[in-house]
Motif scaffolding. Sequence first.
Motif, PDB file in Angstrom:
ATOM      1  N   ASN A  79       0.877  -1.257  -0.027  1.00  0.00           N
ATOM      2  CA  ASN A  79      -0.017   0.086  -0.024  1.00  0.00           C
ATOM      3  C   ASN A  79       0.818   1.201   0.080  1.00  0.00           C
ATOM      4  OD1 ASN A  79      -2.520  -1.321   0.124  1.00  0.00           O
ATOM      5  ND2 ASN A  79      -2.076  -1.836   2.491  1.00  0.00           N
ATOM      6  N   ASN A  80       1.636   1.298  -1.152  1.00  0.00           N
ATOM      7  CA  ASN A  80       2.410   2.679  -1.143  1.00  0.00           C
ATOM      8  C   ASN A  80       1.859   4.093  -0.915  1.00  0.00           C
ATOM      9  OD1 ASN A  80       4.390   4.425  -1.819  1.00  0.00           O
ATOM     10  ND2 ASN A  80       4.941   3.608  -3.878  1.00  0.00           N
ATOM     11  N   PRO A  81       1.770   4.752   0.212  1.00  0.00           N
ATOM     12  CA  PRO A  81       0.870   6.019   0.438  1.00  0.00           C
ATOM     13  C   PRO A  81       1.492   6.957  -0.657  1.00  0.00           C
ATOM     14  CG  PRO A  81       2.836   5.537   1.921  1.00  0.00           C
ATOM     15  CD  PRO A  81       3.001   4.331   1.001  1.00  0.00           C
ATOM     16  N   HIS A  82       2.756   6.982  -1.550  1.00  0.00           N
ATOM     17  CA  HIS A  82       3.000   7.812  -2.415  1.00  0.00           C
ATOM     18  C   HIS A  82       2.708   7.711  -3.525  1.00  0.00           C
ATOM     19  CE1 HIS A  82       5.879   8.415   1.022  1.00  0.00           C
ATOM     20  NE2 HIS A  82       5.334   9.464   1.160  1.00  0.00           N
ATOM     21  N   ALA A  90      -0.456  17.501  -0.894  1.00  0.00           N
ATOM     22  CA  ALA A  90       0.432  18.056   0.032  1.00  0.00           C
ATOM     23  C   ALA A  90       1.108  17.165   0.857  1.00  0.00           C
ATOM     24  CB  ALA A  90      -0.028  19.355   0.557  1.00  0.00           C
ATOM     25  N   CYS A  91       2.397  17.262   0.983  1.00  0.00           N
ATOM     26  CA  CYS A  91       3.193  16.086   1.945  1.00  0.00           C
ATOM     27  C   CYS A  91       2.557  16.475   3.409  1.00  0.00           C
ATOM     28  CB  CYS A  91       4.796  16.737   2.002  1.00  0.00           C
ATOM     29  SG  CYS A  91       5.347  16.454   0.141  1.00  0.00           S
ATOM     30  N   LEU A  92       2.190  17.476   3.723  1.00  0.00           N
ATOM     31  CA  LEU A  92       1.886  18.064   5.267  1.00  0.00           C
ATOM     32  C   LEU A  92       0.323  17.407   5.611  1.00  0.00           C
ATOM     33  CD1 LEU A  92       3.137  21.580   5.711  1.00  0.00           C
ATOM     34  CD2 LEU A  92       4.345  19.433   6.372  1.00  0.00           C
ATOM     35  N   LYS A  93      -0.170  16.741   4.512  1.00  0.00           N
ATOM     36  CA  LYS A  93      -1.560  16.092   4.567  1.00  0.00           C
ATOM     37  C   LYS A  93      -1.216  14.973   5.600  1.00  0.00           C
ATOM     38  CE  LYS A  93      -4.758  17.791   1.977  1.00  0.00           C
ATOM     39  NZ  LYS A  93      -6.108  18.238   2.598  1.00  0.00           N
ATOM     40  N   CYS A  94      -0.088  14.061   5.506  1.00  0.00           N
ATOM     41  CA  CYS A  94       0.407  13.147   6.377  1.00  0.00           C
ATOM     42  C   CYS A  94       1.662  13.375   7.367  1.00  0.00           C
ATOM     43  CB  CYS A  94       0.747  11.933   5.340  1.00  0.00           C
ATOM     44  SG  CYS A  94      -0.725  11.224   4.529  1.00  0.00           S
ATOM     45  N   SER A 101       3.329  11.943  12.517  1.00  0.00           N
ATOM     46  CA  SER A 101       2.777  11.899  11.445  1.00  0.00           C
ATOM     47  C   SER A 101       1.170  11.307  11.570  1.00  0.00           C
ATOM     48  CB  SER A 101       3.658  11.303  10.270  1.00  0.00           C
ATOM     49  OG  SER A 101       4.597  12.102  10.175  1.00  0.00           O
ATOM     50  N   GLU A 102       0.192  11.824  10.568  1.00  0.00           N
ATOM     51  CA  GLU A 102      -1.051  11.181  10.550  1.00  0.00           C
ATOM     52  C   GLU A 102      -1.187  10.737   9.174  1.00  0.00           C
ATOM     53  OE1 GLU A 102      -3.763  14.173  11.906  1.00  0.00           O
ATOM     54  OE2 GLU A 102      -2.779  14.507  13.991  1.00  0.00           O
ATOM     55  N   TYR A 103      -1.614   9.473   9.125  1.00  0.00           N
ATOM     56  CA  TYR A 103      -1.614   8.964   7.706  1.00  0.00           C
ATOM     57  C   TYR A 103      -3.216   9.124   7.250  1.00  0.00           C
ATOM     58  CZ  TYR A 103       3.061   7.370   8.916  1.00  0.00           C
ATOM     59  OH  TYR A 103       4.264   7.420   9.136  1.00  0.00           O
ATOM     60  N   LEU A 104      -3.315   9.904   6.235  1.00  0.00           N
ATOM     61  CA  LEU A 104      -4.535  10.265   5.493  1.00  0.00           C
ATOM     62  C   LEU A 104      -5.280   8.974   5.184  1.00  0.00           C
ATOM     63  CD1 LEU A 104      -6.228  12.880   4.734  1.00  0.00           C
ATOM     64  CD2 LEU A 104      -5.347  12.370   2.599  1.00  0.00           C
ATOM     65  N   LEU A 106      -5.524   5.942   6.479  1.00  0.00           N
ATOM     66  CA  LEU A 106      -6.261   5.370   7.662  1.00  0.00           C
ATOM     67  C   LEU A 106      -7.628   5.971   7.903  1.00  0.00           C
ATOM     68  CD1 LEU A 106      -3.111   4.715   9.867  1.00  0.00           C
ATOM     69  CD2 LEU A 106      -4.154   2.945   8.022  1.00  0.00           C
ATOM     70  N   GLU A 107      -8.014   7.159   7.370  1.00  0.00           N
ATOM     71  CA  GLU A 107      -9.122   7.729   7.693  1.00  0.00           C
ATOM     72  C   GLU A 107     -10.412   6.871   6.973  1.00  0.00           C
ATOM     73  OE1 GLU A 107      -9.586  11.711   6.590  1.00  0.00           O
ATOM     74  OE2 GLU A 107      -7.880  12.461   7.919  1.00  0.00           O
ATOM     75  N   CYS A 108     -10.067   6.185   5.674  1.00  0.00           N
ATOM     76  CA  CYS A 108     -10.929   5.350   5.037  1.00  0.00           C
ATOM     77  C   CYS A 108     -10.497   3.954   5.092  1.00  0.00           C
ATOM     78  CB  CYS A 108     -11.186   5.709   3.611  1.00  0.00           C
ATOM     79  SG  CYS A 108     -11.706   7.275   3.582  1.00  0.00           S
TER      80      CYS A 108
END
Length: 117
Positions: A79-82, A90-94, A101-104, A106-108
């Motif tokens: 699950n390559n997050p990039h 934007a990098c700062l989303k995660c 850090s917060e991994y976007l 994981l919200e879904c």
Amino acid sequence: MGKKFFVSLALLAALGAGLFRTRSEAFAADIKGKHASEGLGCADCHKTDKPTAAAGIEACLDCHGGYDKVAERTKGMHNNPHDSHLGRMACLKCHRVHAPSEYLCLECHSDFEFKDK
């Protein structure tokens, strides 16, 4: 004189003595992880020693080589997050520099694990 007056007077004295830091000074003292270990300071990303806002995405991409390079470096991850169906974000989303850090994703996707294959 009331209690509020003495509390206000104590706060003013503390500010004058330099016991409280500004928000940017508190953040600067709290750079986390690899950025801190590499000796980076505020101006390296924010282009000023006393930042008043988040660094722009250009600062991240200048050092890390752009979206394609980052996605290539992390292609071995399950699950390559990039390389996301959400596209380039934007990098700062995660990623955070001054906080965990917060991994976007994981919200879904509650079942994702970001690890090497």
